[in-house]
Scaffold this active site. Structure first.
Site, PDB file in Angstrom:
ATOM      1  N   ARG A  63     -23.989  22.503  27.269  1.00  0.00           N
ATOM      2  CA  ARG A  63     -24.188  23.150  26.159  1.00  0.00           C
ATOM      3  C   ARG A  63     -24.633  22.052  25.171  1.00  0.00           C
ATOM      4  O   ARG A  63     -23.856  20.968  25.206  1.00  0.00           O
ATOM      5  CB  ARG A  63     -23.288  24.209  25.590  1.00  0.00           C
ATOM      6  CG  ARG A  63     -23.532  24.807  24.139  1.00  0.00           C
ATOM      7  CD  ARG A  63     -22.624  25.571  23.684  1.00  0.00           C
ATOM      8  NE  ARG A  63     -21.499  25.116  22.843  1.00  0.00           N
ATOM      9  CZ  ARG A  63     -20.412  25.619  22.468  1.00  0.00           C
ATOM     10  NH1 ARG A  63     -20.414  26.954  22.491  1.00  0.00           N
ATOM     11  NH2 ARG A  63     -19.862  25.050  21.831  1.00  0.00           N
ATOM     12  N   CYS A  70     -24.978  22.190  20.703  1.00  0.00           N
ATOM     13  CA  CYS A  70     -24.847  22.719  19.529  1.00  0.00           C
ATOM     14  C   CYS A  70     -25.447  21.926  18.192  1.00  0.00           C
ATOM     15  O   CYS A  70     -24.836  20.765  17.979  1.00  0.00           O
ATOM     16  CB  CYS A  70     -23.749  23.094  19.151  1.00  0.00           C
ATOM     17  SG  CYS A  70     -23.660  24.270  17.707  1.00  0.00           S
TER      18      CYS A  70
END
Length: 129
Positions: free
Chosen positions: A106, A108
């Protein structure tokens, strides 16, 4: 170049912009960015950032399902876009509850603005193989 198939589903928001909800290339599914939009109404969901995060993940899962996958279980990479990093902890809690078994890679990032002036958007890559 490999064959690709656009993914189209009523279970995720649709729009008139020039891109697919997702694209399947072999056993890989590339899911376009989704905000917290209810696919039935086309409106942003009301509620806190956790509620909105769950709607975004529902939209991502719907595209993966339509491609023949197993929703979030097949997701291997997610990019999260937030207009305010102060929302990070709450988003992380909601996100973590949905990815308790399968934790994809991931990224962000905080962005200045998102389409529709929503607070969160995510795109994803899923592997069906």
């Amino acid at each position: 170049m490999s064959d690709t198939d656009p993914i189209v589903t009523d279970d995720a928001p649709r729009n008139d912009n020039p891109y697919s909800q997702g694209v399947r290339a072999g056993e890989t599914v590339y899911v376009s960015g989704y905000g917290p939009v209810d696919p039935e109404t086309g409106d942003d969901v009301a509620g806190d950032i956790r509620t909105q995060t769950n709607q975004v993940l529902d939209n991502v899962a719907a595209v993966v399902n339509e491609a023949g996958g197993d929703g979030l279980a097949d997701v291997v990479k997610v990019t999260v876009y937030l207009t305010d990093l102060d929302d990070y902890d709450e988003v992380n809690e909601a996100y973590g509850a949905r990815f308790s078994e399968n934790q994809p890679a991931r990224v962000c990032v905080e962005v200045a603005r998102l389409p529709g002036d929503v607070r969160i958007e995510m795109d994803a890559i899923a592997s069906l193989g």
